[in-house]
Enzyme design. Sequence first.
Site, PDB file in Angstrom:
ATOM      1  N   SER A  74       9.142  10.331   3.323  1.00  0.00           N
ATOM      2  CA  SER A  74       9.934  10.650   4.523  1.00  0.00           C
ATOM      3  C   SER A  74      10.933  11.783   4.336  1.00  0.00           C
ATOM      4  CB  SER A  74      10.664   9.405   5.008  1.00  0.00           C
ATOM      5  OG  SER A  74       9.726   8.568   5.644  1.00  0.00           O
ATOM      6  N   LYS A  77      10.365  14.767   6.371  1.00  0.00           N
ATOM      7  CA  LYS A  77      10.777  14.811   7.785  1.00  0.00           C
ATOM      8  C   LYS A  77      11.884  15.841   8.015  1.00  0.00           C
ATOM      9  CE  LYS A  77       9.091  10.130   8.545  1.00  0.00           C
ATOM     10  NZ  LYS A  77       9.284   8.706   8.402  1.00  0.00           N
ATOM     11  N   TYR A 201       0.854  14.430   9.698  1.00  0.00           N
ATOM     12  CA  TYR A 201       1.941  13.553   9.244  1.00  0.00           C
ATOM     13  C   TYR A 201       1.636  12.960   7.865  1.00  0.00           C
ATOM     14  CZ  TYR A 201       5.019   9.544   8.884  1.00  0.00           C
ATOM     15  OH  TYR A 201       5.928   8.623   8.412  1.00  0.00           O
ATOM     16  N   TYR A 253      17.520   5.158   7.868  1.00  0.00           N
ATOM     17  CA  TYR A 253      17.061   4.091   8.774  1.00  0.00           C
ATOM     18  C   TYR A 253      18.191   3.100   9.052  1.00  0.00           C
ATOM     19  CZ  TYR A 253      13.186   6.235   6.428  1.00  0.00           C
ATOM     20  OH  TYR A 253      12.361   7.147   5.877  1.00  0.00           O
ATOM     21  N   VAL A 271      10.064   6.647   0.797  1.00  0.00           N
ATOM     22  CA  VAL A 271       9.610   5.467   0.052  1.00  0.00           C
ATOM     23  C   VAL A 271       9.005   5.804  -1.313  1.00  0.00           C
ATOM     24  CG1 VAL A 271       9.315   3.818   1.961  1.00  0.00           C
ATOM     25  CG2 VAL A 271       7.431   5.343   1.359  1.00  0.00           C
TER      26      VAL A 271
HETATM   27  N1  GLN Z   1       4.289   7.368   4.502  1.00  0.00           N
HETATM   28  C1  GLN Z   1       5.329   6.456   4.856  1.00  0.00           C
HETATM   29  C2  GLN Z   1       5.015   5.885   6.236  1.00  0.00           C
HETATM   30  O1  GLN Z   1       4.696   6.638   7.090  1.00  0.00           O
HETATM   31  C3  GLN Z   1       6.644   7.141   4.850  1.00  0.00           C
HETATM   32  C4  GLN Z   1       7.782   6.215   5.159  1.00  0.00           C
HETATM   33  C5  GLN Z   1       9.040   6.471   4.375  1.00  0.00           C
HETATM   34  O2  GLN Z   1       9.107   7.250   3.417  1.00  0.00           O
HETATM   35  N2  GLN Z   1      10.069   5.759   4.742  1.00  0.00           N
HETATM   36  O3  GLN Z   1       5.084   4.699   6.457  1.00  0.00           O
END
Ligand code: GLN
Length: 325
Positions: A74, A77, A201, A253, A271
Amino acid sequence: MTDVVERLNFMHDLAAIVADIAEEMQAAPDRGKPADYIPPLARVDVAQFGMAVVTVDGRVFTAGSADELFSLQSISKVFALTLALGKVGSQLWDRVGREPSGSAFNSIVQLESERGIPRNPFINAGAIVVADVNLTRGAPRESLAELISFVRHLADDDTIAVDVEVAKSESETGFRNVALANYMKSFGNLHHTPEDVLALYFGQCAVAMNCRQLAMAGRYLMAAGLNPTSGHRIVPETRARRINALMLTCGHYDASGDFAFRVGLPGKSGVGGGILAVAPGRASIAVWSPGLNAQGNSQLGTLALERLATRTGWSVFDRADAPPA
Ligand code: GLN
């Protein structure tokens, strides 16, 4: 003269602070658990910890596994948002909100009452809309190539690439993201097919970087939108400030408030266990440790940033006259 001496002392201290934190993290007993939804993330050794700090005047301090590649997830992003704002500017905010969600990164609950408009660009739903905006090159592969060349440019490093095994696993297991994309499509908030949007994505989540590369890539956010070394403008100053604001309020988050409370810096987690943090006017910081806490943010990465911010006085809520980097 006192200024110069104070500055040299601080640089010396900063090297020691980074080295000390890495040593403390190496010994930390509670390391969290690596993401287990795909095998290439589940098998990463939780014993690892890396850190890189790039200061506004171009010094680089690293410790631990700072050169070990990890999955960006993420954190991508942030770069995808930067690219999308370059394409459509503030029109993006007609399709994505700017409020913390208070929900998990992959939550679907708010989408129904908010009619397919995700709360912010850093939860999965928001990032999927951003991917839709970035899908300007026809096939997802070309749009992914554009994102990668942007990140390479930011980091001054042409070796940055997608981990193909991670990308494949993401698309094989990404049922929740498929649901989010289809749900938003039903509200008319995706212009391309969910398949194409998700291919981009999943590809961006699978970019592999190390702490050194990530801290380099984040430099424009600490330097008011400029590459602080070359002086080249990456984004307008206002945009850099706003991206930092979103990172501070939405970058972790449902733990964004806790991150602001403990660390007090704009930050974006993934993650894969990485976190990019920004000390505006001072430094771009990357930490990585694959063990996650309950909200999916790096357990030791957060702790390391908390200690760094405390020892440097760099929290954005600290005294403005803490020593500059
Ligand atoms: N690839 C993960 C997902 O889309 C990324 C989520 C994350 O890093 N929080 O669920």
